[in-house]
Design a protein around this motif. Structure first.
Motif, PDB file in Angstrom:
ATOM      1  N   LEU A 120       0.838  -1.191   0.000  1.00 51.43           N
ATOM      2  CA  LEU A 120       0.000   0.000   0.000  1.00 51.43           C
ATOM      3  C   LEU A 120       0.878   1.247   0.000  1.00 51.43           C
ATOM      4  CD1 LEU A 120      -2.803  -0.955   2.531  1.00 51.43           C
ATOM      5  CD2 LEU A 120      -2.950  -0.737   0.069  1.00 51.43           C
ATOM      6  N   ALA A 163     -14.122  -0.768  10.646  1.00 51.44           N
ATOM      7  CA  ALA A 163     -12.927  -1.170  11.398  1.00 51.44           C
ATOM      8  C   ALA A 163     -12.536  -2.597  11.021  1.00 51.44           C
ATOM      9  CB  ALA A 163     -13.176  -1.057  12.899  1.00 51.44           C
ATOM     10  N   VAL A 164     -13.539  -3.459  10.854  1.00 49.42           N
ATOM     11  CA  VAL A 164     -13.266  -4.834  10.439  1.00 49.42           C
ATOM     12  C   VAL A 164     -12.673  -4.849   9.026  1.00 49.42           C
ATOM     13  CG1 VAL A 164     -14.262  -7.105  10.007  1.00 49.42           C
ATOM     14  CG2 VAL A 164     -15.154  -5.687  11.876  1.00 49.42           C
ATOM     15  N   TYR A 168     -11.016  -2.481   7.380  1.00 44.71           N
ATOM     16  CA  TYR A 168      -9.639  -1.989   7.358  1.00 44.71           C
ATOM     17  C   TYR A 168      -8.682  -3.005   7.971  1.00 44.71           C
ATOM     18  CZ  TYR A 168     -11.771   2.578   6.365  1.00 44.71           C
ATOM     19  OH  TYR A 168     -12.484   3.604   5.808  1.00 44.71           O
ATOM     20  N   THR A 169      -9.133  -3.681   8.997  1.00 45.65           N
ATOM     21  CA  THR A 169      -8.270  -4.672   9.645  1.00 45.65           C
ATOM     22  C   THR A 169      -7.941  -5.806   8.682  1.00 45.65           C
ATOM     23  OG1 THR A 169      -9.211  -4.139  11.810  1.00 45.65           O
ATOM     24  CG2 THR A 169      -8.070  -6.252  11.606  1.00 45.65           C
ATOM     25  N   ALA A 229      -5.616  -4.482   5.946  1.00 45.25           N
ATOM     26  CA  ALA A 229      -4.260  -4.249   6.457  1.00 45.25           C
ATOM     27  C   ALA A 229      -3.424  -5.528   6.474  1.00 45.25           C
ATOM     28  CB  ALA A 229      -4.314  -3.637   7.855  1.00 45.25           C
ATOM     29  N   ARG A 230      -4.077  -6.696   6.413  1.00 43.85           N
ATOM     30  CA  ARG A 230      -3.296  -7.940   6.359  1.00 43.85           C
ATOM     31  C   ARG A 230      -2.426  -7.997   5.115  1.00 43.85           C
ATOM     32  NH1 ARG A 230      -2.451  -7.336  10.337  1.00 43.85           N
ATOM     33  NH2 ARG A 230      -4.199  -5.927  10.583  1.00 43.85           N
ATOM     34  N   CYS A 256      -0.450  -5.830   4.093  1.00 48.57           N
ATOM     35  CA  CYS A 256       0.881  -5.266   4.346  1.00 48.57           C
ATOM     36  C   CYS A 256       1.320  -5.529   5.771  1.00 48.57           C
ATOM     37  CB  CYS A 256       0.905  -3.780   4.023  1.00 48.57           C
ATOM     38  SG  CYS A 256      -0.297  -2.801   4.945  1.00 48.57           S
ATOM     39  N   ASP A 257       0.849  -6.607   6.347  1.00 47.93           N
ATOM     40  CA  ASP A 257       1.224  -6.934   7.723  1.00 47.93           C
ATOM     41  C   ASP A 257       2.692  -7.335   7.795  1.00 47.93           C
ATOM     42  OD1 ASP A 257       1.482  -7.878  10.286  1.00 47.93           O
ATOM     43  OD2 ASP A 257      -0.448  -8.902  10.302  1.00 47.93           O
ATOM     44  N   PRO A 258       3.506  -6.583   8.541  1.00 47.10           N
ATOM     45  CA  PRO A 258       4.938  -6.911   8.614  1.00 47.10           C
ATOM     46  C   PRO A 258       5.237  -8.160   9.434  1.00 47.10           C
ATOM     47  CG  PRO A 258       4.429  -5.067  10.075  1.00 47.10           C
ATOM     48  CD  PRO A 258       3.157  -5.376   9.337  1.00 47.10           C
ATOM     49  N   CYS A 312      -5.480 -12.614  13.961  1.00 47.63           N
ATOM     50  CA  CYS A 312      -6.436 -11.696  13.333  1.00 47.63           C
ATOM     51  C   CYS A 312      -7.867 -11.984  13.787  1.00 47.63           C
ATOM     52  CB  CYS A 312      -6.317 -11.806  11.818  1.00 47.63           C
ATOM     53  SG  CYS A 312      -7.426 -10.693  10.919  1.00 47.63           S
TER      54      CYS A 312
END
Lengths: 203, 203
Positions: free
Chosen positions: B110, B159-160, B162-163, B166-167, B169-171, B195
């Motif tokens: 992203l 919120a769910v 986006y969560t 976001a996976r 680009c999860d470092p 998660c």
DNA sequence: GTCTATAAGAGGATAGAC
DNA sequence: GTCTATCCTCTTATAGAC
């Protein structure tokens, strides 16, 4: 506690101002998009003067990271001094601090895998010492919380550690804040909930 | 289905090769650290030739993002066509696909908040259409899963959403993989667990 | 240590021949 | 459409006066 001359004090104050600016800019745009010109302009000094304080852009960023790590370690020590807290409470408290700091625009972002910054940080004694102290301390809390039965025992401690570290650069906070219709504390509560309780319904 | 001339086919094949390379490089180093010279070198053509296909570096990256979004939409459609799956199963499946894709080095990262890439993507009709279709579809699953009682009702659907996004680009995936001692599927399972089930013990 | 001015180089984009 | 060669801007870093 050594007494400092006026000259030394102003020197330190200036370096503090520089590091604060760098922290904010790193949080805003990241290492690659932050320029040294910009830092100098915001601090209000010439770029050449900046380079008298810090030898490179990487050193500048490293100082910001080290300072932030120091703040985290302060939190950890304060939490460790409160015997009424369980390990899980301590983990939640440090995670909450991380989220609040990021939301306040004061959490410098982690470096990308292949950047020059990463190499500079690995070579930085202060940074690596802080990182290891922090990891050890959180690691101890994690193992304790697992043996307390408060943390999922099926997860390896390192997975838990990384998951908590990753909250420092969780983009979900920024996404929710960009929406504009939620308070910072509400956003933090939701992310705390997804982090520790997960998305799925409980019970 | 129009028949394509030989010329058109080779043209398309070359563009596919370019986009594949860009996807990999974006996943590896991100937009800022990826250089156009590098892309040209890896594809095996001159930089000027690249610019005949894509008018800018941003367009190059956008094409990679659009293609990845297309792959995600394919997954979504396939999942939607399986009536035996509940909404929560579909959400877990698409999240798992995202994690696997990132671990395979094929998930372009992203863009940072303030980059030229972000503006280019917002101006890109294909990208925004795909993003909205994807958001709508996942949003419907989320609402359904909440009303099924399978997903935490206290969390707002955004919120769910986006969560889950976001996976991509999860470092944590990279950190665990860097350790070297776990299989990709094991890593995916752990991140799926954090998660959806969270770090805290269940029950 | 602060400034102005500039070197040095990377990287995005283009000109023009074929 | 592909190439070589080049332009030009941005950015890191430094020289040298004060």
């Amino acid at each position: 506690m050594t007494r400092l001359s006026f000259r030394q004090k102003t020197h330190l104050a200036r370096e503090e101002a520089i590091v604060d600016t760098v922290k904010r800019l790193l949080a805003e745009k990241g290492f690659d998009l932050m320029t040294v010109d910009e830092v100098a302009a915001e601090v209000g000094i010439a770029k050449a003067s900046l380079y008298k304080h810090f030898p490179s852009k990487e050193a500048l960023a490293a100082a910001a990271m080290v300072q932030t790590m120091g703040l985290a370690l302060e939190q950890v020590r304060a939490l460790d001094a409160r015997p009424e807290l369980g390990a899980i409470d301590r983990l939640k408290a440090i995670t909450r601090w991380t989220l609040r700091t990021q939301l306040a625009g004061q959490m410098p972002t982690l470096p990308a895998e292949n950047s020059t910054l990463r190499n500079a940080l690995i070579a930085d004694r202060d940074y690596m010492d802080g990182l290891m102290t922090l990891s050890d301390q959180l690691g101890a809390w994690i193992v304790q919380a697992q043996s307390d039965g408060a943390l999922n025992r099926a997860l390896p401690p390192e997975a838990v550690l990384y998951t908590i570290f990753a909250r420092a650069c969780d983009p979900v906070l920024g996404f929710l804040k960009a929406g504009g219709s939620h308070s910072d504390e509400q956003i933090v509560d939701w992310v705390m909930s997804t982090c520790f309780d997960g998305l799925a319904a409980r019970g």
